[in-house]
Design an enzyme around this catalytic site. Structure first.
Site, PDB file in Angstrom:
ATOM      1  N   LYS A  35       0.846  -1.199   0.000  1.00  0.00           N
ATOM      2  CA  LYS A  35       0.000   0.000   0.000  1.00  0.00           C
ATOM      3  C   LYS A  35       0.881   1.248   0.000  1.00  0.00           C
ATOM      4  O   LYS A  35       2.079   1.177   0.288  1.00  0.00           O
ATOM      5  CB  LYS A  35      -0.924  -0.003   1.218  1.00  0.00           C
ATOM      6  N   ARG A 130     -10.948   0.738  14.382  1.00  0.00           N
ATOM      7  CA  ARG A 130     -10.904   1.412  13.084  1.00  0.00           C
ATOM      8  C   ARG A 130     -11.960   0.762  12.190  1.00  0.00           C
ATOM      9  O   ARG A 130     -13.062   1.266  12.064  1.00  0.00           O
ATOM     10  CB  ARG A 130      -9.502   1.330  12.466  1.00  0.00           C
ATOM     11  N   TYR A 256      17.990  29.469   9.801  1.00  0.00           N
ATOM     12  CA  TYR A 256      16.856  30.288  10.211  1.00  0.00           C
ATOM     13  C   TYR A 256      16.631  30.190  11.719  1.00  0.00           C
ATOM     14  O   TYR A 256      16.685  29.106  12.299  1.00  0.00           O
ATOM     15  CB  TYR A 256      15.589  29.836   9.496  1.00  0.00           C
ATOM     16  N   MET A 304      14.179  24.527   3.358  1.00  0.00           N
ATOM     17  CA  MET A 304      13.417  23.900   2.283  1.00  0.00           C
ATOM     18  C   MET A 304      14.290  22.997   1.420  1.00  0.00           C
ATOM     19  O   MET A 304      13.882  21.887   1.050  1.00  0.00           O
ATOM     20  CB  MET A 304      12.762  24.961   1.403  1.00  0.00           C
TER      21      MET A 304
END
Length: 371
Positions: A35, A130, A256, A304
């Site tokens: 999956k 679930r 940062y 990033m």
């Protein structure tokens, strides 16, 4: 030239991990759970390495079609079953088995018209809450399915919520045994954690085990045990290179927010990997990383496209890392040194599962070094 970051999938590790599962459950059949596009590894990439499994388990009909297109003719199980009536026609056409966990799915089967009867796995909610029928309703659901001409075989399954922890599986196993007593059909109980930790009990092994994260080299019960304890090999390596080096003095800050302050003169390396590549933003100072096979740490905040690493351990070892030095974010370095994805995930407050699945689309992925 492209950025130097790359994810490498190792076929030998996938094969070794599947063998490890079979060692734990030599008498059971194995579902290879693929999956989420094989936990981010890519179904098409892992297929040849995992085709020694007895079946493949997944969620998505498109992925099931893809497996048939790759030439797989064995069992495929839809772990969440069907979502709408027309899915049943595709199940018939592709020969898919599917989980039934609610009355609505039984209703869809009852209304379905097909010449090909369905093989279903009736799911018990043994306490995870679930999916699945409550224990007091399980046998009536089985009876409804058994009365349908559209169903030719009913297997029985449940999912343990605490196979990886101290609570264990005993209460949920007992609930399953009570609910299924005297019912015919193959059983499937074990996920990866139960397969490694509890499969010595034949009633737990049952007929099918569902091997998921274990196939990809992550320990399902980390930090209680690491992958090495279970004899697992990392199936994915995320690696990049240094693209810069900075010399710091005491009091200099990094990145940062000035999250890291140099305690004294030191060198840091700038690696071409950031949160836009799928590396966790929350993996701050102290997160383990390998540079030229030597263990060191991330310093400062992940950006990033970049992160920064402490080069002090390499210099202490007499090495001179610089532009182009190999950086292993997780997996196996060229030297053979291994950094567990579970350790990195723990530093970021998450799980190895998430890091595998979150690998960004912009990261090139190779299989054994081939695109």
């Amino acid at each position: 030239m492209p950025r130097p970051i790359q994810a490498r999938i190792h076929s030998s590790a996938l094969q070794a991990n599947l063998r490890r599962v079979r060692q734990s459950v030599p008498d059971a059949k194995v579902w290879a759970v693929v999956k989420a596009n094989a936990y981010g590894h890519g179904i098409a990439r892992v297929f040849e390495s995992l085709r020694g499994a007895d079946g493949f388990a997944l969620l998505d009909l498109a992925e099931a079609q893809g497996l048939r297109g790759l030439g797989w003719r064995g069992p495929i199980l839809l772990l969440e079953g069907v979502f709408e009536p027309r899915d049943l026609e595709l199940c018939s056409r592709l020969g898919l088995w599917h989980v039934v966990h609610c009355d609505e799915q039984i209703d869809m089967l009852a209304a379905h018209r097909s010449q090909a009867p369905q093989h279903v796995f009736l799911k018990l909610n043994a306490g995870m809450n679930r999916l699945g029928f409550a224990p007091q309703r399980y046998r009536s659901a089985w009876a409804r399915l058994g009365a349908l001409a559209q169903v030719d075989e009913i297997s029985l399954m449940a999912h343990f919520s605490d196979a990886d922890g101290p609570r264990g599986i005993a209460p949920q196993l007992a609930a399953f045994v009570r609910a299924t007593q005297d019912l015919p059909g193959a059983r499937s109980l074990c996920n990866s954690a139960a397969t490694l930790r509890h499969a010595a009990d034949a009633s737990v092994r049952a007929d099918w085990v569902r091997a998921g994260i274990v196939l990809y080299g992550s320990a399902p019960d980390f930090p209680g045990h690491d992958a090495g304890h279970w004899g697992l090999q990392p199936a994915m390596t995320l690696a990049t290179r240094l693209i810069g080096v900075q010399q710091l003095q005491a009091g200099d800050t990094v990145g940062y927010g000035a999250r890291f302050v140099a305690p004294g003169p030191m060198a840091i390396g700038v690696a071409a990997c950031g949160y836009a590549d799928g590396y966790p933003l929350h993996c701050g100072t102290g997160t383990p990383v390998l540079v030229d096979g030597i263990r060191t740490r991330v310093v400062g905040r992940v950006s990033m496209d970049m992160l920064t690493v402490d080069l002090t351990p390499l210099q202490r070892a007499g090495l001179q890392p610089g532009f182009g030095s190999e950086v292993t974010l997780w997996g196996r370095a060229s030297s053979g040194a291994v950094l567990s994805i579970d350790e990195v995930a723990q530093a970021g407050g998450t799980l190895g599962y998430e890091l595998m699945c979150a690998l960004a689309q912009r990261v090139p992925v190779t299989l054994d070094g081939r695109a």
